[in-house]
Design a protein around this motif. Structure first.
Motif, PDB file in Angstrom:
ATOM      1  N   ARG A  78       0.843  -1.191   0.000  1.00  0.00           N
ATOM      2  CA  ARG A  78       0.000   0.000   0.000  1.00  0.00           C
ATOM      3  C   ARG A  78       0.885   1.250   0.000  1.00  0.00           C
ATOM      4  O   ARG A  78       0.589   2.220  -0.691  1.00  0.00           O
ATOM      5  N   GLN A  79       1.941   1.244   0.787  1.00  0.00           N
ATOM      6  CA  GLN A  79       2.849   2.387   0.840  1.00  0.00           C
ATOM      7  C   GLN A  79       3.540   2.587  -0.525  1.00  0.00           C
ATOM      8  O   GLN A  79       3.717   3.708  -0.978  1.00  0.00           O
ATOM      9  N   LEU A  80       3.909   1.512  -1.127  1.00  0.00           N
ATOM     10  CA  LEU A  80       4.549   1.585  -2.445  1.00  0.00           C
ATOM     11  C   LEU A  80       3.582   2.165  -3.474  1.00  0.00           C
ATOM     12  O   LEU A  80       3.960   3.013  -4.285  1.00  0.00           O
ATOM     13  N   ALA A  81       2.342   1.752  -3.421  1.00  0.00           N
ATOM     14  CA  ALA A  81       1.333   2.253  -4.348  1.00  0.00           C
ATOM     15  C   ALA A  81       1.100   3.741  -4.128  1.00  0.00           C
ATOM     16  O   ALA A  81       0.942   4.516  -5.078  1.00  0.00           O
ATOM     17  N   GLU A  82       1.080   4.163  -2.835  1.00  0.00           N
ATOM     18  CA  GLU A  82       0.875   5.582  -2.550  1.00  0.00           C
ATOM     19  C   GLU A  82       2.059   6.419  -3.040  1.00  0.00           C
ATOM     20  O   GLU A  82       1.889   7.509  -3.580  1.00  0.00           O
TER      21      GLU A  82
ATOM     22  N   VAL B 143       4.101   5.678  -5.530  1.00  0.00           N
ATOM     23  CA  VAL B 143       4.055   5.708  -6.997  1.00  0.00           C
ATOM     24  C   VAL B 143       3.013   6.717  -7.457  1.00  0.00           C
ATOM     25  O   VAL B 143       3.251   7.516  -8.374  1.00  0.00           O
ATOM     26  N   ALA B 144       1.839   6.727  -6.805  1.00  0.00           N
ATOM     27  CA  ALA B 144       0.772   7.654  -7.163  1.00  0.00           C
ATOM     28  C   ALA B 144       1.207   9.090  -6.900  1.00  0.00           C
ATOM     29  O   ALA B 144       0.966  10.006  -7.704  1.00  0.00           O
ATOM     30  N   LEU B 145       1.868   9.306  -5.732  1.00  0.00           N
ATOM     31  CA  LEU B 145       2.335  10.643  -5.381  1.00  0.00           C
ATOM     32  C   LEU B 145       3.421  11.101  -6.357  1.00  0.00           C
ATOM     33  O   LEU B 145       3.418  12.247  -6.818  1.00  0.00           O
ATOM     34  N   THR B 146       4.329  10.230  -6.709  1.00  0.00           N
ATOM     35  CA  THR B 146       5.400  10.560  -7.657  1.00  0.00           C
ATOM     36  C   THR B 146       4.814  10.897  -9.027  1.00  0.00           C
ATOM     37  O   THR B 146       5.220  11.863  -9.668  1.00  0.00           O
ATOM     38  N   ALA B 147       3.847  10.120  -9.464  1.00  0.00           N
ATOM     39  CA  ALA B 147       3.199  10.370 -10.755  1.00  0.00           C
ATOM     40  C   ALA B 147       2.483  11.712 -10.740  1.00  0.00           C
ATOM     41  O   ALA B 147       2.543  12.491 -11.708  1.00  0.00           O
ATOM     42  N   ALA B 148       1.778  12.025  -9.643  1.00  0.00           N
ATOM     43  CA  ALA B 148       1.061  13.288  -9.540  1.00  0.00           C
ATOM     44  C   ALA B 148       2.033  14.461  -9.551  1.00  0.00           C
ATOM     45  O   ALA B 148       1.807  15.483 -10.228  1.00  0.00           O
ATOM     46  N   LEU B 149       3.126  14.346  -8.784  1.00  0.00           N
ATOM     47  CA  LEU B 149       4.131  15.410  -8.758  1.00  0.00           C
ATOM     48  C   LEU B 149       4.771  15.596 -10.134  1.00  0.00           C
ATOM     49  O   LEU B 149       5.000  16.719 -10.593  1.00  0.00           O
ATOM     50  N   PHE B 150       5.062  14.493 -10.791  1.00  0.00           N
ATOM     51  CA  PHE B 150       5.657  14.564 -12.125  1.00  0.00           C
ATOM     52  C   PHE B 150       4.708  15.262 -13.095  1.00  0.00           C
ATOM     53  O   PHE B 150       5.110  16.132 -13.863  1.00  0.00           O
TER      54      PHE B 150
END
Length: 134
Positions: free
Chosen positions: A3-7, A9-16
């Motif tokens: 779950r932490q890994l998914a969050e 990845v989602a946060l990194t994608a959003a920031l990118f």
């Protein structure tokens, strides 16, 4: 952890995504000028047009040429010697003698009142032949 890994990845994608969007808005493409560049170009074009108009007003057109003016000007230029070559070009004695003899011989025949024409008269009006080939 998944779950932490998914969050992350989602946060990194959003920031990118947000970073690339912000960068695209901040840096205009090289092929499209900005509004400031467009305004500057417009001011330069106006300045050039005003300068051209000012030069055009200063220009005085010469008087129109009359028939024979060009010939008279060329003859005056020739008489003045202004454009004469500074390099002497003497004529060889034998050539000068033959030229003078030909000149003197030209007085042996009277100048005719009218010159005859060797051009054949035809009914066609044009100067070119209509044969089409050689």
């Amino acid at each position: 952890m998944n779950r932490q890994l998914a969050e992350r990845v989602a946060l990194t994608a959003a920031l990118f995504f947000m970073a690339t969007t912000a960068w695209a808005q901040a840096v205009p493409p090289a092929s499209q000028p900005t509004e400031a560049q467009k305004a500057q170009e417009a001011r330069e074009v106006e300045a050039e047009a005003e300068e051209f108009e000012a030069e055009a007003e200063e220009f005085e057109s010469p008087p129109p040429l009359l028939m024979g003016d060009a010939t008279q000007s060329l003859l005056a230029w020739q008489r003045s010697g202004e454009i004469a070559s500074r390099t002497p070009r003497p004529i060889a004695g034998s050539v000068a003698s033959r030229s003078y003899e030909r000149y003197i011989k030209s007085f042996e025949h009277p100048i005719p009142e009218h010159l005859g024409s060797t051009v054949s008269k035809s009914k066609g009006g044009g100067g070119a032949s209509s044969s089409g080939g050689r």
